[in-house]
Enzyme design. Sequence first.
Site, short mmCIF file in Angstrom:
data_model
loop_
_atom_site.label_atom_id
_atom_site.label_comp_id
_atom_site.label_asym_id
_atom_site.label_seq_id
_atom_site.Cartn_x
_atom_site.Cartn_y
_atom_site.Cartn_z
N SER A 102 0.86 -1.07 0.01
CA SER A 102 -0.11 0.01 -0.26
C SER A 102 0.75 1.27 -0.07
CB SER A 102 -1.00 -0.03 1.23
OG SER A 102 -1.88 0.78 1.23
N HIS B 236 -7.47 -6.12 1.15
CA HIS B 236 -6.07 -5.39 1.42
C HIS B 236 -5.39 -5.71 2.57
CE1 HIS B 236 -4.01 -1.48 0.02
NE2 HIS B 236 -4.16 -1.32 1.56
N ASP C 261 -10.14 -5.74 -2.99
CA ASP C 261 -9.50 -4.69 -2.17
C ASP C 261 -10.57 -3.47 -2.34
OD1 ASP C 261 -8.00 -2.28 -1.32
OD2 ASP C 261 -6.29 -3.61 -1.95
#
Length: 278
Positions: free
Chosen positions: A147, A256, A223
């Site tokens: 991320s 995620h 996600d």
Amino acid sequence: METLSTAKSHGGVQGVYRHVSEATGTEMTFAVFVPPQAARGPVPVLWYLSGLTCTHANVMEKGEYRAAAAAHGLMIVCPDTSPRGPGVPDEPDNWQFGCGAGFYVDATQAPYAANYRMASYVRDELPALVARHFPADMARQGIFGHSMGGHGALTLALKNPDRYRSCSAFAPIVQPATAGWSQPAFEKYLGADPAAWRAYDATALIADGARFPGFLVDQGSADPFLTTGLRPGLLEVACQEAGIPLTLHMREGYDHSYYFISTFMPDHIAWHAERLKG
């Protein structure tokens, strides 16, 4: 450097350490896994950069990297994501900015410039410390992250291709200069001029001529940030136009979380190991 803890794992040693950082003006904590092969001499180093709200501990406790790192003989170093402490300017109610959200930039704007110098910390200061205290082969370094940390890994690799031999990412923020959850942070750290943000944006760096031998990216199709913050297709286009090899895996049904990261962690470590041999 202060040793906070050590534990034997997969024949190696997982440690947590703390030191006073000149770059950030604070104490910084980081984790290092030293594989068993280090008993015979220095081993390659793989840097893992974590995402928003994380510390060094998230991937250490949930990333499940040690078995693969021990199998391939890689040292894994996990820095914190930002400076911390009572004197560090912060927005405690904003998880996308401040402590836990350093975005791996060197801030230029007051009051953040005094402490938020994570690019310099990860690129220069921490590697020098690791080289002094651990059996690290600094001629063989790779970098990856998740991320916000994926963003950091991509940008550091693109700006330092002579330093890193390999780079991969889990669900990276590929164009933070235009993403809703990173653009406000860039403005606070780097000022209002978008031209200043390009040095910390992977797609902009590629458009401006930065190159790297190739990237591996894994992205979950479920996600929740896929279309608003991450947008891997933008990196795919940028790499295609620049002739940079990109292996992009869209993983059906994955989100995620560290359930996603830990699932594909062995693949990434093996990919780096292949490029860090010899």
